[in-house]
Motif scaffolding. Structure first.
Motif, PDB file in Angstrom:
ATOM      1  N   SER A  24     -98.676  14.185  39.845  1.00 25.37           N
ATOM      2  CA  SER A  24     -99.573  15.560  38.988  1.00 25.37           C
ATOM      3  C   SER A  24     -99.535  16.275  40.434  1.00 25.37           C
ATOM      4  O   SER A  24     -99.837  17.486  40.569  1.00 25.37           O
ATOM      5  N   LYS A  25     -98.970  15.416  41.148  1.00 25.14           N
ATOM      6  CA  LYS A  25     -98.686  16.869  43.091  1.00 25.14           C
ATOM      7  C   LYS A  25     -97.875  17.663  42.882  1.00 25.14           C
ATOM      8  O   LYS A  25     -97.949  19.004  43.449  1.00 25.14           O
ATOM      9  N   THR A  42     -99.518  14.678  33.037  1.00 26.16           N
ATOM     10  CA  THR A  42    -100.636  14.212  34.378  1.00 26.16           C
ATOM     11  C   THR A  42    -100.935  15.342  34.620  1.00 26.16           C
ATOM     12  O   THR A  42    -101.266  15.907  35.935  1.00 26.16           O
ATOM     13  N   ALA A  56     -99.720  10.008  39.943  1.00 22.63           N
ATOM     14  CA  ALA A  56    -100.407  10.822  40.240  1.00 22.63           C
ATOM     15  C   ALA A  56    -100.034  11.386  41.510  1.00 22.63           C
ATOM     16  O   ALA A  56    -100.033  12.533  41.914  1.00 22.63           O
ATOM     17  N   TRP A  57     -98.671  10.998  42.061  1.00 30.13           N
ATOM     18  CA  TRP A  57     -97.567  11.588  42.685  1.00 30.13           C
ATOM     19  C   TRP A  57     -97.278  12.526  41.843  1.00 30.13           C
ATOM     20  O   TRP A  57     -96.653  13.749  41.758  1.00 30.13           O
ATOM     21  N   THR A  81    -100.973   5.218  41.154  1.00 30.31           N
ATOM     22  CA  THR A  81     -99.876   5.616  41.996  1.00 30.31           C
ATOM     23  C   THR A  81     -98.801   6.759  42.036  1.00 30.31           C
ATOM     24  O   THR A  81     -98.727   7.669  41.543  1.00 30.31           O
ATOM     25  N   VAL A  82     -97.980   6.216  40.894  1.00 34.43           N
ATOM     26  CA  VAL A  82     -96.851   6.936  40.017  1.00 34.43           C
ATOM     27  C   VAL A  82     -97.447   8.390  39.390  1.00 34.43           C
ATOM     28  O   VAL A  82     -96.334   9.693  39.675  1.00 34.43           O
TER      29      VAL A  82
END
Length: 672
Positions: free
Chosen positions: A590-591, A572, A587-588, A584-585
């Motif tokens: 990657s943060k 990610t 993406a979180w 969604t998962v």
């Protein structure tokens, strides 16, 4: 010649037992100096066990991950009634300063359980009845820490420090603040002299991988670590384990000499050889947690002879009577027969000592020798407690720990050279892969791939190195925290900051050649920003590995968890797939991916406010670097925010690391 031989035979025939004993001492001991360099200066100590019954919960001693390995749920366990057994039954004794008590017996006789109870480390057990008394006071963790020194069965020392340095570092942390440096140095030299370590004082301690002192000398160093603070009660768990008979004899003779220095010495052994058995003042023979004999070592044969079990001539009493009381589990019938015999012997002994104050069997024919059961010359003060001393504070603990870690790490030259060669080889390989373009810029994809590889390759190599080093030090950390040598905070900061010199050198070797060979953005400022970001990301990865090693109980679990977490951050990171395409998962994930922020930061340093020429057929068009970043979804935050995010992620892993160290006490034995 014949007359001379006859004369020698006559001398041997007329030799007294005392002469034979002296000859044996000369043959089996290389320590002709029996002087004491320092004795215990406090009030005489007593250790009393009163009617102790201790229950061991076998189910609680099975770690949760072993349940998983057996395809069981971690919270499931056998019924409590089936998993509990009595580890110690009806045990009472009283030992005083100047005596050495040896606890012997076959495997499973209760030696380890007794030491756990006395030292207050009864993991997975419960005292059903009875109590431990130290100096006339009920035992408590604070009292045990002040009076009792516990030498474990396995040596846990830093291998690259010398014997003198190991003791000197412990003296800095264990001796009170009121001690001057001269007094600390003198105490270290006194311990070296007392334990006969002068000849190897400047030799590395070593281990199975690092050549150092011998096994017997290493065991003496472990005793010296505990002896430095001059305890009144010294407890040793299998001190002769793994040593040859000659070294074991000299080690026990050292303990015998320490006991005569107004100390109480308690030794757990399996089956000592005969010349070692002669050194003991008192012997406790146990089987299945019950005492079979407790009294003077020299009267053990007399006791068993009186009850119908004489020791055969030329046999070692310890071997014979341990075998006599062992439980034979080769068949059900033999187990029942041997257990019944052991129970009858235990009941007979308890009947003989029931009315005695110290529960020691005494021979009826003659009184005990003074050397066998030495009473302290000064009257015992049963209300005596050691006066509180102000121990070194957190700052001194931190400075001592960080100096010890740096000294140990930088003497491990093979490991340092391997890490340096690895970083140099990787940087040169990557650099020369992108070398040779001259003034021609790399393509967009080549540059992006290079920057992602710079931020992703080196942290991966750090993970296993950090975790393996943590697990090699886990046993030492566990024991030193248990002994109260230092607290979690000083170790936490010393561990993080102590590795920074090696960390910085590694990043310099890795980062500089790659940057200039690949002809990345010229200028001092872009290079410094690039170097700082790589430094922060690798530091963050290092802290993540430390947190995983402290959080999880085994090396395999920690390495698997760290690699899985790293791979999720890797996928990610924004290079394998565009960030806008993540659901969604991911993406979180990657943060909180430090690899994503590293890649975004390196791309901004390289492309921000810069025109990038890109061929389009026969034409060459100029493309703004900011547009390239926006197209890759890598221009959402300013550069300073990326640095702050990476620092924040490092801080989060540091908090997790500290909490794991502080509240999760991973035993060193918890590994596959």
């Amino acid at each position: 010649m014949a007359g001379k031989a006859a004369e020698e035979r006559g001398l041997q025939k007329g030799a007294t037992p005392q002469d034979a004993s002296g000859l044996q001492d000369r043959l089996f001991s290389s320590e002709s100096d029996n002087s004491l360099y320092f004795t215990y200066s406090g009030q005489p100590n007593t250790l009393e066990v009163r009617d102790l019954n201790y229950q061991v919960d076998l189910a609680s001693q099975v770690p949760w991950f072993e349940h998983l390995a057996q395809f069981k749920m971690p919270w499931t366990s056998p019924s409590r009634q089936n998993s509990c057994e009595l580890g110690i039954q009806n045990l009472s004794f009283k030992v005083r300063s100047g005596q050495m008590l040896a606890i012997i017996g076959s495997s499973g006789c209760g030696r380890a359980s007794l030491l756990d109870v006395i030292t207050g480390r009864g993991h997975g057990g419960k005292i059903k009845s009875g109590q431990i008394w130290i100096n006339g006071q009920p035992s408590s963790p604070q009292l045990v820490r002040k009076c009792v020194a516990h030498v474990r069965q396995h040596d846990q020392l830093l291998p690259n420090l010398t014997v003198r340095e190991t003791l000197a570092f412990i003296a800095q942390m264990r001796l009170p603040r009121t001690f001057s440096q001269t007094q600390r140095d003198k105490r270290v030299e006194d311990v070296i002299a007392e334990l006969r370590l002068r000849q190897c004082a400047d030799t590395r301690v070593g281990n199975m991988y690092v050549r150092g002192v011998s096994g017997g000398e290493r065991r003496r160093v472990s005793i010296g670590v505990q002896l430095l603070w001059n305890p009144g009660i010294l407890i040793l768990d299998e001190p002769t384990s793994g040593l040859d008979s000659f070294t074991a004899h000299n080690l026990v003779k050292t303990l015998f000499r320490l006991a005569k220095g107004n100390r109480l010495v308690l030794v757990s052994l399996h089956q000592p050889r005969s010349d070692i058995f002669r050194l003991f003042d008192l012997v406790l023979l146990m089987t299945s947690g019950t005492p079979i004999y407790l009294g003077a070592a020299q009267h053990m044969v007399q006791y068993f002879t009186a009850i119908g079990y004489p020791c055969p001539r030329y046999s070692n009493p310890a071997d014979f009577y341990v075998d006599l009381t062992s439980i034979d589990r080769r068949s059900r019938e033999q187990e029942l027969a041997t257990r019944e015999k052991a129970q009858s012997l235990a009941a007979l002994f308890l009947e003989k000592v029931r009315d005695l104050d110290d529960f020691l069997w005494k021979a009826e024919t003659k009184d005990l020798d003074e050397d066998t059961c030495v009473e302290s010359l000064t009257p015992l003060d049963t209300n005596y407690l050691p006066s509180p001393t102000k121990m070194p504070g957190a700052v001194q603990q931190f400075t001592t720990l960080i100096r010890r870690q740096i000294s140990n790490d930088f003497r491990d030259l093979p490991t340092l050279l391997i890490h340096g060669a690895e970083a140099c080889l990787m940087s040169l390989t990557i650099g020369f892969l992108y070398f040779g373009h001259g003034s021609v810029q790399l393509s967009l994809m080549d540059t992006a791939a290079l920057l992602f590889m710079i931020g992703a390759l080196i942290p991966f190599n750090v993970i296993l190195d950090v975790i393996s080093k943590c697990y090699s030090e886990r046993a030492m950390l566990y024991y030193e925290l248990e002994d109260g040598l230092y607290t979690t905070g000083p170790y936490f900061f010393a561990k993080i900051l102590g590795e920074l010199p090696e960390h910085c050198a590694y990043i310099i070797i890795y980062g500089m050649p790659t940057y200039w060979l690949a002809n990345l953005r010229p200028g001092l400022q872009p290079f410094l920003l690039h170097f700082l970001l790589v430094w922060l990301v690798v530091f963050c990865c290092r802290i993540m590995a430390l947190a995983a090693a402290a959080l999880l109980p085994t090396f395999h679990m920690a390495s698997f968890f760290s690699n899985a977490l790293y791979n999720s951050f890797y996928l990610t990171g924004g290079f394998m797939i565009n960030l806008s395409s993540l659901w969604t998962v991911p993406a979180w994930i990657s943060k909180v991916s430090f690899l994503r922020w590293c890649f975004e930061g390196l791309m901004k340093i390289q492309f921000s406010r810069r025109t990038y020429k890109r061929p389009l057929g026969n034409l060459t068009i100029a493309v703004s670097g900011d547009k390239i970043l926006s197209a890759m979804e890598l221009n959402s935050y300013p550069l300073y925010a990326i640095y702050l995010i990476v620092i924040g992620l490092s801080g989060g892993f540091m908090v997790l690391y500290y909490v794991s160290l502080r509240f999760i006490k991973q035993k060193p034995s918890q590994d596959w």
